[in-house]
Design a protein around this motif. Structure first.
Motif, PDB file in Angstrom:
ATOM      1  N   ASP A 125      -5.369  10.207 -15.650  1.00 46.99           N
ATOM      2  CA  ASP A 125      -5.752   9.040 -14.846  1.00 46.99           C
ATOM      3  C   ASP A 125      -4.556   8.424 -14.134  1.00 46.99           C
ATOM      4  OD1 ASP A 125      -8.369   9.341 -15.552  1.00 46.99           O
ATOM      5  OD2 ASP A 125      -8.441   7.654 -16.950  1.00 46.99           O
ATOM      6  N   ASN A 126      -3.378   8.491 -14.749  1.00 53.17           N
ATOM      7  CA  ASN A 126      -2.196   7.831 -14.194  1.00 53.17           C
ATOM      8  C   ASN A 126      -1.252   8.779 -13.464  1.00 53.17           C
ATOM      9  OD1 ASN A 126      -2.095   4.800 -15.249  1.00 53.17           O
ATOM     10  ND2 ASN A 126      -2.954   6.066 -16.883  1.00 53.17           N
ATOM     11  N   LEU A 127      -1.485  10.071 -13.588  1.00 55.83           N
ATOM     12  CA  LEU A 127      -0.598  11.051 -12.946  1.00 55.83           C
ATOM     13  C   LEU A 127      -0.507  10.870 -11.429  1.00 55.83           C
ATOM     14  CD1 LEU A 127       1.240  13.411 -13.703  1.00 55.83           C
ATOM     15  CD2 LEU A 127      -0.726  14.943 -13.379  1.00 55.83           C
ATOM     16  N   PRO A 128      -1.607  10.541 -10.716  1.00 53.92           N
ATOM     17  CA  PRO A 128      -1.486  10.349  -9.256  1.00 53.92           C
ATOM     18  C   PRO A 128      -0.556   9.201  -8.860  1.00 53.92           C
ATOM     19  CG  PRO A 128      -3.783  10.679  -9.877  1.00 53.92           C
ATOM     20  CD  PRO A 128      -3.025  10.488 -11.150  1.00 53.92           C
ATOM     21  N   ALA A 129      -0.272   8.291  -9.802  1.00 48.21           N
ATOM     22  CA  ALA A 129       0.625   7.175  -9.491  1.00 48.21           C
ATOM     23  C   ALA A 129       2.092   7.596  -9.499  1.00 48.21           C
ATOM     24  CB  ALA A 129       0.402   6.035 -10.490  1.00 48.21           C
ATOM     25  N   ILE A 130       2.390   8.768 -10.044  1.00 47.20           N
ATOM     26  CA  ILE A 130       3.774   9.271 -10.001  1.00 47.20           C
ATOM     27  C   ILE A 130       3.997   9.904  -8.634  1.00 47.20           C
ATOM     28  CG2 ILE A 130       5.496  10.782 -11.019  1.00 47.20           C
ATOM     29  CD1 ILE A 130       4.046  10.668 -13.636  1.00 47.20           C
ATOM     30  N   ASN A 131       4.597   9.153  -7.762  1.00 48.60           N
ATOM     31  CA  ASN A 131       4.864   9.649  -6.407  1.00 48.60           C
ATOM     32  C   ASN A 131       5.807   8.673  -5.720  1.00 48.60           C
ATOM     33  OD1 ASN A 131       4.901  10.514  -3.765  1.00 48.60           O
ATOM     34  ND2 ASN A 131       2.693  10.875  -3.641  1.00 48.60           N
ATOM     35  N   TYR A 132       7.070   9.076  -5.600  1.00 47.57           N
ATOM     36  CA  TYR A 132       8.079   8.189  -5.029  1.00 47.57           C
ATOM     37  C   TYR A 132       7.743   7.758  -3.605  1.00 47.57           C
ATOM     38  CZ  TYR A 132       9.957  12.065  -2.245  1.00 47.57           C
ATOM     39  OH  TYR A 132      10.111  13.085  -1.342  1.00 47.57           O
ATOM     40  N   ARG A 133       6.926   8.551  -2.917  1.00 47.32           N
ATOM     41  CA  ARG A 133       6.558   8.206  -1.543  1.00 47.32           C
ATOM     42  C   ARG A 133       5.680   6.953  -1.489  1.00 47.32           C
ATOM     43  NH1 ARG A 133       6.228  13.635  -2.279  1.00 47.32           N
ATOM     44  NH2 ARG A 133       7.556  14.973  -0.963  1.00 47.32           N
ATOM     45  N   GLN A 134       5.145   6.562  -2.634  1.00 50.01           N
ATOM     46  CA  GLN A 134       4.302   5.370  -2.700  1.00 50.01           C
ATOM     47  C   GLN A 134       5.106   4.115  -3.064  1.00 50.01           C
ATOM     48  OE1 GLN A 134       0.001   7.203  -3.918  1.00 50.01           O
ATOM     49  NE2 GLN A 134       1.504   7.108  -5.564  1.00 50.01           N
ATOM     50  N   ILE A 135       6.439   4.257  -3.064  1.00 50.97           N
ATOM     51  CA  ILE A 135       7.330   3.103  -3.232  1.00 50.97           C
ATOM     52  C   ILE A 135       7.854   2.755  -1.848  1.00 50.97           C
ATOM     53  CG2 ILE A 135       9.411   2.200  -4.335  1.00 50.97           C
ATOM     54  CD1 ILE A 135       9.037   4.401  -6.474  1.00 50.97           C
ATOM     55  N   GLN A 136       7.433   1.651  -1.317  1.00 57.54           N
ATOM     56  CA  GLN A 136       7.759   1.274   0.064  1.00 57.54           C
ATOM     57  C   GLN A 136       8.856   0.214   0.060  1.00 57.54           C
ATOM     58  OE1 GLN A 136       4.920  -1.128   2.631  1.00 57.54           O
ATOM     59  NE2 GLN A 136       4.662   0.903   3.563  1.00 57.54           N
ATOM     60  N   LEU A 137      10.007   0.551   0.667  1.00 56.50           N
ATOM     61  CA  LEU A 137      11.135  -0.374   0.761  1.00 56.50           C
ATOM     62  C   LEU A 137      11.220  -0.951   2.172  1.00 56.50           C
ATOM     63  CD1 LEU A 137      13.954   1.587  -1.130  1.00 56.50           C
ATOM     64  CD2 LEU A 137      12.178   0.091  -2.068  1.00 56.50           C
ATOM     65  N   ASN A 138      11.394  -2.254   2.248  1.00 62.24           N
ATOM     66  CA  ASN A 138      11.557  -2.940   3.528  1.00 62.24           C
ATOM     67  C   ASN A 138      12.971  -3.509   3.573  1.00 62.24           C
ATOM     68  OD1 ASN A 138      11.634  -4.972   5.583  1.00 62.24           O
ATOM     69  ND2 ASN A 138       9.401  -5.052   5.577  1.00 62.24           N
ATOM     70  N   SER A 139      13.860  -2.842   4.289  1.00 62.41           N
ATOM     71  CA  SER A 139      15.266  -3.253   4.333  1.00 62.41           C
ATOM     72  C   SER A 139      15.451  -4.622   4.972  1.00 62.41           C
ATOM     73  CB  SER A 139      16.097  -2.214   5.086  1.00 62.41           C
ATOM     74  OG  SER A 139      16.048  -0.965   4.441  1.00 62.41           O
ATOM     75  N   ALA A 140      14.671  -4.912   5.980  1.00 62.23           N
ATOM     76  CA  ALA A 140      14.809  -6.198   6.672  1.00 62.23           C
ATOM     77  C   ALA A 140      14.484  -7.369   5.754  1.00 62.23           C
ATOM     78  CB  ALA A 140      13.904  -6.227   7.900  1.00 62.23           C
TER      79      ALA A 140
END
Length: 314
Positions: A125-140
């Motif tokens: 159930d939680n395996l799809p949450a392992i994905n670094y692409r789903q961590i969104q960084l906003n530098s501004a």
């Protein structure tokens, strides 16, 4: 008139504390006891500060609050944490996700002290949450947003190295030229050991009182990730803390990876990265990174070295 050489009174000073879930130690050379004590106390203060900010277990930490809220709304974080997240995602990208701080989405269901692993339903159930692409960084905005509702992160594969580097930088600012700072399996050496290299032992993965190899180092960081650090045995299988992001299960192809690098933040992240990549892909990655070396102990106990170390052997 009698002249005294102050260096004759210099000596090694050391201090150790339990911080960040591991043993933290500092050893340094200094002629003044008070200044040495102040420097070592400052090292421990840095370690406590990083733990207070980046522990996934302390409710007051930035990381805990990030995990609690970033799936609902962007969370503004400190410059230090934002920078470390950027570094983490860099290693995710160059390893095609083999290093992934969102492993905690499944990793949080493991309890090594109680010998507990996630159920198959929890893992799947939680395996799809392992994905670094789903961590969104906003530098501004210096903000972070999770794009999956179950995504959680853990900086256990990089934060100790980062803390060690900060501690060494502090010692350099104080004019200290010979020291070593260690946090569990992550160490960084400043200078040499008064004219000779520091000799660092890499623990034998299955014989706690023995070293598999010893290596002389000067001005270098070394990190070791091993399947013996936090583990339990279930159904005759070793369940340990180094998780394959693709499966949510422990990696079984190697027993230990040690990385040599100029900075501990890099050796720390790469020891985990190479562990998950395995021998062939791990060595290929390291061999294409100038100034980085690796020693891998395979599942069968054989040692494998990166090209530079092989060339350096007599």
């Amino acid at each position: 008139m009698l002249l005294f050489n102050n260096s004759a009174y210099a000596q090694w000073h050391n201090l150790a504390e339990d911080i960040m879930g591991t043993r933290v130690s500092v050893e340094l050379w200094h002629k003044d006891q008070l200044q040495a004590d102040q420097a070592m106390a400052a090292v421990m203060a840095v370690m406590h500060q990083v733990n207070a900010s980046m522990s996934p277990y302390l409710e007051s930490s930035e990381l805990y609050q990030l995990n609690a809220h970033a799936a609902q709304t962007p969370v503004v974080v400190s410059a230090d944490l934002f920078s470390l997240l950027q570094k983490s995602l860099y290693y995710s990208k160059i390893s095609d996700g083999k290093f992934d701080i969102s492993f905690a989405s499944v990793g949080r269901f493991y309890n090594y002290r109680k010998s507990l692993a996630p159920s198959e339903r929890e893992r799947l159930d939680n395996l799809p949450a392992i994905n670094y692409r789903q961590i969104q960084l906003n530098s501004a905005q210096s903000s972070v947003r999770f794009l999956h509702p179950q995504l959680k992160i853990d900086l256990g594969g990089i934060a100790k190295g980062y803390a060690v580097d900060r501690a060494i930088a502090l010692l350099e600012q104080r004019g200290i030229a010979s020291a070593i700072v260690s946090a569990g399996g992550d160490s960084r050496i400043l200078g040499d050991r008064r004219g000779t290299p520091w000799v660092m032992g890499i623990r034998h993965p299955r014989k706690a009182e023995q070293y598999a190899v010893r290596i002389p180092l000067i001005n270098s960081a070394i990190s070791t990730s091993g399947d013996y650090e936090r583990f339990f045995i279930k159904d005759e299988q070793r369940v340990h803390h180094i998780i394959n992001p693709a499966t949510g299960k422990s990696v079984s192809s190697v027993q230990s990876v040690s990385i040599l690098a100029p900075l501990a933040v890099d050796s720390d992240a790469l020891s985990t990265t190479v562990f998950v990549l395995g021998i062939e892909q791990g060595l290929a990655l390291v061999n294409n990174m100038p100034g980085i070396d690796a020693i891998i102990i395979a599942a069968d106990g054989r040692l494998h070295y990166s090209d530079e170390l092989l060339r350096a052997q007599p």
